[in-house]
Design a protein around this motif. Structure first.
Motif, PDB file in Angstrom:
ATOM      1  N   GLY A  93      25.583  60.863  39.059  1.00  0.00           N
ATOM      2  CA  GLY A  93      25.395  62.300  39.155  1.00  0.00           C
ATOM      3  C   GLY A  93      25.150  62.769  40.566  1.00  0.00           C
ATOM      4  O   GLY A  93      25.407  63.923  40.901  1.00  0.00           O
ATOM      5  N   VAL A 108      16.538  64.199  45.340  1.00  0.00           N
ATOM      6  CA  VAL A 108      15.244  64.864  45.172  1.00  0.00           C
ATOM      7  C   VAL A 108      14.312  64.452  46.300  1.00  0.00           C
ATOM      8  O   VAL A 108      14.186  63.263  46.608  1.00  0.00           O
ATOM      9  CB  VAL A 108      14.606  64.499  43.816  1.00  0.00           C
ATOM     10  N   THR A 126      17.947  59.497  45.679  1.00  0.00           N
ATOM     11  CA  THR A 126      19.209  59.962  45.106  1.00  0.00           C
ATOM     12  C   THR A 126      19.552  59.127  43.885  1.00  0.00           C
ATOM     13  O   THR A 126      19.526  57.893  43.938  1.00  0.00           O
ATOM     14  CB  THR A 126      20.355  59.876  46.135  1.00  0.00           C
ATOM     15  N   GLU A 134      22.406  63.400  42.221  1.00  0.00           N
ATOM     16  CA  GLU A 134      21.319  64.322  42.499  1.00  0.00           C
ATOM     17  C   GLU A 134      20.326  63.706  43.484  1.00  0.00           C
ATOM     18  O   GLU A 134      19.936  62.543  43.349  1.00  0.00           O
ATOM     19  CB  GLU A 134      20.586  64.683  41.201  1.00  0.00           C
TER      20      GLU A 134
END
Length: 699
Positions: free
Chosen positions: A135, A139, A131, A137
């Motif tokens: 932000g 993955v 992570t 995000e």
């Protein structure tokens, strides 16, 4: 008819079908009778417990990632999620993507502090995720067939190393005949095993394969296998400062199966794949850690003297294996979880002392000082030592700890102060009155050895009042109890018992000599230690001498069975997952290369007299104490056959007994599912209740 009647009479009492041993009253009846909140700790409360574990502080000390384990009533399992805590404000937020389905665990910060790697099972299998904190995000990096472990970032934050089981072709002997008709349903093929340790508690029968090292780009891409060969590589991994070498501990010798404590520190050249051993002594070398300037490698280990217990020592050496130094040669404790100080002049390690866990700073100059205390988190059901910690570049230390009346919280130590950052069990704390925990000491009647223990008192206990006492004995036997949370103890205390958790000889955290007083002599004079501390509880006016009970699991099951073979002082006993017959245990347990050689100093055919002398089964002819036998149905550490032998022997002798099997439970996981943990504790209490003074006669 006769044989079926005997079989019925001897049928085991399963937790799922044993109303006489621990089923609660119907929920509707309890609800109808209740006029306010239940202030006692109850079995139902196990589903409401949460615990902090594996705290990881960011390099700059601004945030802590930790694993929050909370019992889920719908799945009857602990569910793990990852949370972030701001160390300045205490604000908590869940890590994005880790609170959905499945578990998330093992968070590890990138060295630049911008990302967190972790393992998650949201897709049904354990995979490596990253992570981006800016932000949020997340993955998924891998699509692995088995779970990754030992997650380690490269110093430049571009690569992640890990270990994973690589499947291999197993041995084959024979097969079914050819010509199976289409649509026919034949039996499963033969299972063939050729390893010395072919099954492991908690994992079951092992699939063919070996643990190997891998590396993957931190932004995703194909993983690269780094090590090969028919031996296991894994454990703690450490990169060199230039990222070109990976250090790890492993036994890569031809006799690795029969030498269970051997391992060396190895250096893997990532470019060429060449592996070189940096250590060569007889004994385990493990958990390498590279200094900030890259000039030293720290690791843990000891010289194998064939004894049942050894403290680890902390060593440092040059990256080529030269200049070896022992930093803790004169320190009689066992360091663990070693990390370097940011300035490279010392290391931090946790250790156990007198049943408690602390963090010490161990300087390269040999000076050792405590920097944090009160660690806990060794489990939920019993009060084992444990917990974990991590350190930021500014020397702030985060760890798991707290009061012994509730599970571990997230703590932060720095600047001479310690703060509690979480309150995961606030709802329970608001209404529950828990049993207070206090220390008790005794002198062994055998040789005057000081013995420590902890009493968990019934909630609202009035000093000077005598109450029934449960002696609850720890396993290991090389382990220790302390002032830590234990759901079993609190449930027993809520039922009106004082619970005595003692550390007899053989316990850790009191030095090597104390632990090795049972070397090749277990069980033995640890019996005298336990009886002496029970007498101390009586002398203090707490324990009712006419209402003594005893239980314990694993090594505690061994000692429970030993105790009832030597005395009838206890009104009733519950031996949980015991070893009864050392010959059968050594040859059927999951580490056959270790138990006989290190615990008894010989194999069964070499010294059968010693094996029988130390087996609780040898004393079963003396037992008159009503004794319940409990075991997990998938226990491979103290196999089910041990418990079944004892149950059968007690039945043949006419001693009141029953056999309780916990379905699907391993040795280490016998209390993993909240409903089973609750039912097991209820069965213990129900058995003891049968033999309390004034209890109705039982058939």
């Amino acid at each position: 008819m006769k044989s079926s009647s005997l079989a019925l009479a001897a049928a085991t009492l399963l937790l799922t079908a044993a109303p006489a041993l621990g089923q609660d009253a119907p929920a509707e009846a309890v609800a109808a009778a209740q006029t306010g909140p239940e202030t006692r700790f109850t079995a139902r409360d196990l589903f409401d417990l949460s615990m902090a574990s594996d705290p990881q502080i960011s390099p700059d000390g601004s945030r802590i990632a930790y694993v929050r384990a909370a019992n889920d009533i719908m799945t009857d399992r602990a569910r793990r999620t990852i949370w972030l805590v701001d160390t300045r404000t205490g604000e908590q937020v869940p890590l994005a993507g880790t609170t959905g389905e499945g578990d998330a665990f093992a968070p590890r910060w990138s060295p630049d502090g911008t990302r967190l790697a972790y393992v998650a099972t949201s897709g049904g299998s354990a995979q490596l995720w990253v992570t981006w904190l800016k932000g949020g995000e997340a993955v998924r990096l891998t699509g692995l067939p088995t779970s990754p472990s030992g997650i380690t970032w490269s110093p430049d934050s571009t690569q992640i190393a890990y270990s994973m089981l690589v499947a291999a072709e197993g041995p084959k002997l024979g097969k079914a005949p050819d010509g199976k008709p289409e649509g026919a349903k034949w039996a499963e093929p033969l299972e063939v095993y050729d390893l010395l340790a072919y099954r492991v508690d908690g994992a079951g029968y092992l699939k063919p394969g070996f643990e190997k090292l891998f590396m993957i780009p931190a932004t995703g891409g194909a993983a690269r296998q780094l090590t090969f060969g028919e031996y296991h590589d894994g454990g703690t991994l450490a990169f060199s400062r230039d990222g070109k070498t990976l250090f790890f501990g492993a036994n890569r010798k031809a006799d690795w199966q029969s030498d269970p404590v051997e391992s060396e520190i190895h250096a893997l050249d990532i470019a060429s794949g060449q592996v070189r051993a940096l250590t060569s002594r007889d004994g385990p070398d493990h958990d390498p850690a590279v200094s900030p300037d890259g000039k030293l490698i720290a690791f843990l280990g000891f010289d194998d003297a064939g004894r049942a217990y050894e403290n680890d020592d902390l060593y440092v050496m040059a990256p080529d294996g030269g200049g070896l130094r022992n930093l803790t040669a004169d320190w009689d404790y066992s360091p663990a979880g070693v990390v370097w100080d940011a300035d490279g002049t010392g290391l931090y390690a946790q250790y156990d002392i007198g049943g408690e866990t602390r963090v010490a700073r161990i300087g390269l100059d040999g000076r050792i000082r405590d920097v944090a205390e009160g660690l806990s988190g060794g489990g939920l059901d019993r009060p084992y030592t444990g917990g974990s910690f991590s350190v930021a570049a500014n020397d702030a230390i985060t760890f798991t700890g707290g009061a012994p009346t509730f599970p571990a919280e997230l703590m932060l130590a720095g600047g001479g102060k310690t703060r509690t950052l979480t309150d995961l069990n606030a709802a329970l704390k608001a209404v529950k009155t828990m049993g207070a925990v206090r220390k008790i000491t005794a002198t062994s009647s055998f040789d005057g050895l000081p013995i420590e223990g902890w009493l968990t008192l019934p909630p609202g206990y009035t000093p000077g009042t005598r109450v029934p006492l449960i002696l609850e004995i720890h396993g290991g036997p090389f382990a220790a109890y302390g002032p830590h949370f234990a759901s079993d103890n609190q449930l027993y205390a809520a039922a009106g018992y004082a619970v005595l958790s003692a550390n007899p000889r053989g316990s850790t955290s009191y030095g090597e000599d104390f632990a090795n007083r049972i070397d090749k002599a277990y069980p033995g004079n640890d019996y005298d230690d336990l009886i002496s501390i029970v007498d101390a509880a009586i002398a203090e006016g707490v324990a009712d001498p006419e209402a003594l009970f005893v239980t314990g699991g694993s090594g505690g099951g061994v000692l429970t069975s030993w105790i009832v073979g030597k005395t009838d002082r206890f009104k009733a006993a519950v031996t949980q997952k015991p070893v009864i017959n050392w010959t059968t245990q050594v040859l059927t347990a999951d580490n056959p290369a270790f138990f006989g050689r290190y615990w008894l100093g010989a194999q069964p055919w070499e010294n059968p007299e010693l094996y029988w002398k130390l087996s609780p089964l040898s004393l079963v002819g003396n037992v008159t104490t009503p004794t319940l036998v409990v075991v997990g149905s998938e226990d491979y550490r103290t196999p089910v056959s041990e418990a079944e032998q004892y149950y059968t022997a007690l039945r043949l002798r006419g001693v009141p007994t029953a056999l309780v099997k916990v379905p699907g439970a391993s040795h280490g996981g016998i209390a993993a599912r909240p409903s089973q943990s609750a039912a097991k504790a209820a069965a213990v209490l129900a058995w003891f209740a049968r033999y309390k003074a004034g209890a109705p006669a039982t058939p």
